[in-house]
Scaffold this motif. Sequence first.
Motif, PDB file in Angstrom:
ATOM      1  N   ARG A  63       0.836  -1.210   0.000  1.00  0.00           N
ATOM      2  CA  ARG A  63       0.000   0.000   0.000  1.00  0.00           C
ATOM      3  C   ARG A  63       0.867   1.255   0.000  1.00  0.00           C
ATOM      4  O   ARG A  63       0.858   2.048   0.946  1.00  0.00           O
ATOM      5  CB  ARG A  63      -0.936  -0.021   1.209  1.00  0.00           C
ATOM      6  N   PRO A  64       1.637   1.440  -1.064  1.00  0.00           N
ATOM      7  CA  PRO A  64       2.518   2.615  -1.112  1.00  0.00           C
ATOM      8  C   PRO A  64       1.761   3.933  -1.116  1.00  0.00           C
ATOM      9  O   PRO A  64       2.243   4.929  -0.573  1.00  0.00           O
ATOM     10  CB  PRO A  64       3.300   2.417  -2.417  1.00  0.00           C
ATOM     11  N   HIS A  65       0.572   3.955  -1.723  1.00  0.00           N
ATOM     12  CA  HIS A  65      -0.184   5.210  -1.775  1.00  0.00           C
ATOM     13  C   HIS A  65      -0.605   5.659  -0.380  1.00  0.00           C
ATOM     14  O   HIS A  65      -0.613   6.860  -0.088  1.00  0.00           O
ATOM     15  CB  HIS A  65      -1.416   5.040  -2.674  1.00  0.00           C
ATOM     16  N   ALA A  66      -0.945   4.718   0.480  1.00  0.00           N
ATOM     17  CA  ALA A  66      -1.324   5.072   1.846  1.00  0.00           C
ATOM     18  C   ALA A  66      -0.166   5.756   2.554  1.00  0.00           C
ATOM     19  O   ALA A  66      -0.345   6.755   3.261  1.00  0.00           O
ATOM     20  CB  ALA A  66      -1.764   3.823   2.607  1.00  0.00           C
ATOM     21  N   SER A  67       1.041   5.225   2.366  1.00  0.00           N
ATOM     22  CA  SER A  67       2.218   5.821   2.986  1.00  0.00           C
ATOM     23  C   SER A  67       2.464   7.225   2.460  1.00  0.00           C
ATOM     24  O   SER A  67       2.830   8.136   3.220  1.00  0.00           O
ATOM     25  CB  SER A  67       3.443   4.935   2.725  1.00  0.00           C
ATOM     26  N   ARG A  68       2.235   7.442   1.173  1.00  0.00           N
ATOM     27  CA  ARG A  68       2.465   8.773   0.582  1.00  0.00           C
ATOM     28  C   ARG A  68       1.442   9.785   1.079  1.00  0.00           C
ATOM     29  O   ARG A  68       1.778  10.952   1.302  1.00  0.00           O
ATOM     30  CB  ARG A  68       2.437   8.669  -0.938  1.00  0.00           C
ATOM     31  N   VAL A  69       0.210   9.357   1.249  1.00  0.00           N
ATOM     32  CA  VAL A  69      -0.809  10.264   1.816  1.00  0.00           C
ATOM     33  C   VAL A  69      -0.400  10.663   3.231  1.00  0.00           C
ATOM     34  O   VAL A  69      -0.489  11.833   3.621  1.00  0.00           O
ATOM     35  CB  VAL A  69      -2.197   9.595   1.823  1.00  0.00           C
ATOM     36  N   PHE A  70       0.046   9.679   4.005  1.00  0.00           N
ATOM     37  CA  PHE A  70       0.475   9.918   5.381  1.00  0.00           C
ATOM     38  C   PHE A  70       1.657  10.887   5.409  1.00  0.00           C
ATOM     39  O   PHE A  70       1.676  11.851   6.184  1.00  0.00           O
ATOM     40  CB  PHE A  70       0.865   8.584   6.019  1.00  0.00           C
ATOM     41  N   ALA A  71       2.651  10.643   4.547  1.00  0.00           N
ATOM     42  CA  ALA A  71       3.834  11.501   4.505  1.00  0.00           C
ATOM     43  C   ALA A  71       3.472  12.926   4.106  1.00  0.00           C
ATOM     44  O   ALA A  71       3.986  13.897   4.680  1.00  0.00           O
ATOM     45  CB  ALA A  71       4.861  10.919   3.526  1.00  0.00           C
ATOM     46  N   ASN A  72       2.591  13.069   3.134  1.00  0.00           N
ATOM     47  CA  ASN A  72       2.190  14.402   2.681  1.00  0.00           C
ATOM     48  C   ASN A  72       1.461  15.156   3.793  1.00  0.00           C
ATOM     49  O   ASN A  72       1.646  16.369   3.959  1.00  0.00           O
ATOM     50  CB  ASN A  72       1.297  14.292   1.446  1.00  0.00           C
ATOM     51  N   GLU A  73       0.659  14.439   4.559  1.00  0.00           N
ATOM     52  CA  GLU A  73      -0.022  15.056   5.702  1.00  0.00           C
ATOM     53  C   GLU A  73       1.004  15.574   6.708  1.00  0.00           C
ATOM     54  O   GLU A  73       0.866  16.691   7.235  1.00  0.00           O
ATOM     55  CB  GLU A  73      -0.944  14.021   6.354  1.00  0.00           C
ATOM     56  N   LEU A  74       2.041  14.799   6.980  1.00  0.00           N
ATOM     57  CA  LEU A  74       3.070  15.230   7.925  1.00  0.00           C
ATOM     58  C   LEU A  74       3.851  16.426   7.385  1.00  0.00           C
ATOM     59  O   LEU A  74       4.184  17.354   8.137  1.00  0.00           O
ATOM     60  CB  LEU A  74       4.040  14.081   8.213  1.00  0.00           C
ATOM     61  N   LEU A  75       4.144  16.424   6.092  1.00  0.00           N
ATOM     62  CA  LEU A  75       4.888  17.530   5.493  1.00  0.00           C
ATOM     63  C   LEU A  75       4.124  18.851   5.574  1.00  0.00           C
ATOM     64  O   LEU A  75       4.728  19.924   5.552  1.00  0.00           O
ATOM     65  CB  LEU A  75       5.219  17.208   4.032  1.00  0.00           C
ATOM     66  N   HIS A  76       2.815  18.743   5.688  1.00  0.00           N
ATOM     67  CA  HIS A  76       1.978  19.946   5.808  1.00  0.00           C
ATOM     68  C   HIS A  76       1.630  20.258   7.262  1.00  0.00           C
ATOM     69  O   HIS A  76       0.699  21.022   7.533  1.00  0.00           O
ATOM     70  CB  HIS A  76       0.711  19.791   4.972  1.00  0.00           C
ATOM     71  N   GLY A  77       2.373  19.664   8.195  1.00  0.00           N
ATOM     72  CA  GLY A  77       2.180  19.991   9.598  1.00  0.00           C
ATOM     73  C   GLY A  77       1.141  19.164  10.312  1.00  0.00           C
ATOM     74  O   GLY A  77       0.744  19.506  11.430  1.00  0.00           O
ATOM     75  N   ALA A  78       0.656  18.092   9.684  1.00  0.00           N
ATOM     76  CA  ALA A  78      -0.343  17.186  10.279  1.00  0.00           C
ATOM     77  C   ALA A  78      -1.575  17.918  10.788  1.00  0.00           C
ATOM     78  O   ALA A  78      -1.998  17.722  11.931  1.00  0.00           O
ATOM     79  CB  ALA A  78       0.288  16.372  11.403  1.00  0.00           C
ATOM     80  N   PRO A  79      -2.230  18.751   9.951  1.00  0.00           N
ATOM     81  CA  PRO A  79      -3.417  19.468  10.415  1.00  0.00           C
ATOM     82  C   PRO A  79      -4.578  18.555  10.781  1.00  0.00           C
ATOM     83  O   PRO A  79      -5.379  18.889  11.665  1.00  0.00           O
ATOM     84  CB  PRO A  79      -3.781  20.370   9.222  1.00  0.00           C
ATOM     85  N   VAL A  80      -4.696  17.412  10.134  1.00  0.00           N
ATOM     86  CA  VAL A  80      -5.773  16.466  10.431  1.00  0.00           C
ATOM     87  C   VAL A  80      -5.282  15.377  11.375  1.00  0.00           C
ATOM     88  O   VAL A  80      -5.998  14.947  12.278  1.00  0.00           O
ATOM     89  CB  VAL A  80      -6.318  15.840   9.124  1.00  0.00           C
ATOM     90  N   LEU A  81      -4.056  14.942  11.194  1.00  0.00           N
ATOM     91  CA  LEU A  81      -3.525  13.787  11.913  1.00  0.00           C
ATOM     92  C   LEU A  81      -2.915  14.141  13.267  1.00  0.00           C
ATOM     93  O   LEU A  81      -2.656  13.254  14.077  1.00  0.00           O
ATOM     94  CB  LEU A  81      -2.467  13.105  11.044  1.00  0.00           C
ATOM     95  N   GLY A  82      -2.720  15.406  13.517  1.00  0.00           N
ATOM     96  CA  GLY A  82      -2.002  15.816  14.709  1.00  0.00           C
ATOM     97  C   GLY A  82      -2.534  15.223  16.001  1.00  0.00           C
ATOM     98  O   GLY A  82      -1.769  14.727  16.841  1.00  0.00           O
ATOM     99  N   GLU A  83      -3.849  15.248  16.191  1.00  0.00           N
ATOM    100  CA  GLU A  83      -4.432  14.726  17.430  1.00  0.00           C
ATOM    101  C   GLU A  83      -4.197  13.222  17.562  1.00  0.00           C
ATOM    102  O   GLU A  83      -3.925  12.732  18.668  1.00  0.00           O
ATOM    103  CB  GLU A  83      -5.929  15.031  17.472  1.00  0.00           C
ATOM    104  N   LEU A  84      -4.291  12.490  16.460  1.00  0.00           N
ATOM    105  CA  LEU A  84      -4.060  11.044  16.512  1.00  0.00           C
ATOM    106  C   LEU A  84      -2.606  10.728  16.843  1.00  0.00           C
ATOM    107  O   LEU A  84      -2.320   9.765  17.553  1.00  0.00           O
ATOM    108  CB  LEU A  84      -4.433  10.398  15.178  1.00  0.00           C
ATOM    109  N   LEU A  85      -1.686  11.534  16.331  1.00  0.00           N
ATOM    110  CA  LEU A  85      -0.277  11.307  16.631  1.00  0.00           C
ATOM    111  C   LEU A  85      -0.015  11.456  18.126  1.00  0.00           C
ATOM    112  O   LEU A  85       0.730  10.673  18.723  1.00  0.00           O
ATOM    113  CB  LEU A  85       0.596  12.294  15.856  1.00  0.00           C
ATOM    114  N   VAL A  86      -0.640  12.457  18.720  1.00  0.00           N
ATOM    115  CA  VAL A  86      -0.454  12.698  20.152  1.00  0.00           C
ATOM    116  C   VAL A  86      -1.180  11.643  20.985  1.00  0.00           C
ATOM    117  O   VAL A  86      -0.646  11.127  21.970  1.00  0.00           O
ATOM    118  CB  VAL A  86      -0.943  14.109  20.522  1.00  0.00           C
TER     119      VAL A  86
END
Length: 216
Positions: A112-135
């Motif tokens: 699932r390389p596309h899933a990893s790229r979506v995740f990486a792109n989210e992090l490169l943009h400061g994790a605006p959606v994923l930030g709470e889950l990371l914490v």
Amino acid sequence: MMNPPPSPPPADDSAKGAIRQANEALILAAAERVFAGAGFGGATMASIAEASGLPKANLHYYFGSKQALYRRVLARTLDDWLVPTHGITPEADPRQAIEHYIRAKMALSAQRPHASRVFANELLHGAPVLGELLVAELGPMVREKAAVIQGWIDAGRMAPVDATHLFFTIWASTQTYADFEVQASAVLGTPSLAPEAHARATEHAVSLILRGCGLA
């Protein structure tokens, strides 16, 4: 006057559940591809529907909005990445547990390389959606598993390493084959990473990291 033929019986709950799971899987796989290629801003529900082969109405029925679908893609990816850490327990064999984790992460990069790229792109943009889950999810998991690894180190079961940064090293070593596949392919002189290339990369990552942990 003839009576109309009886209506077919309604599908039972298990059949409905199976249909829903199948449709959601199609949508999520399509969303990974579209979000990876176009980013969140460039992706549309129409393009994801086309990629999934399902009507656009199905996407709104199952996920509600593009934002909700994007969040689900990210959350599912994180969940799938966390599952292989379950084998890192105090009573486990350090070599087997760490090797299993590396191989599982490499397999996800290949499958699932596309899933990893979506995740990486989210992090490169400061994790605006994923930030709470990371914490809320990733942070506690890493602290828990790093404590297990530190316990192995203290018991002399593996070489001294920074238990927290070991996870960063594993992530960097495994996700690069998805996020930067085009770079690896260019160096290797292939249009994409074939299964044998992934197998070679997996053995390299496993060998290098285990040796660094004194577990070769």
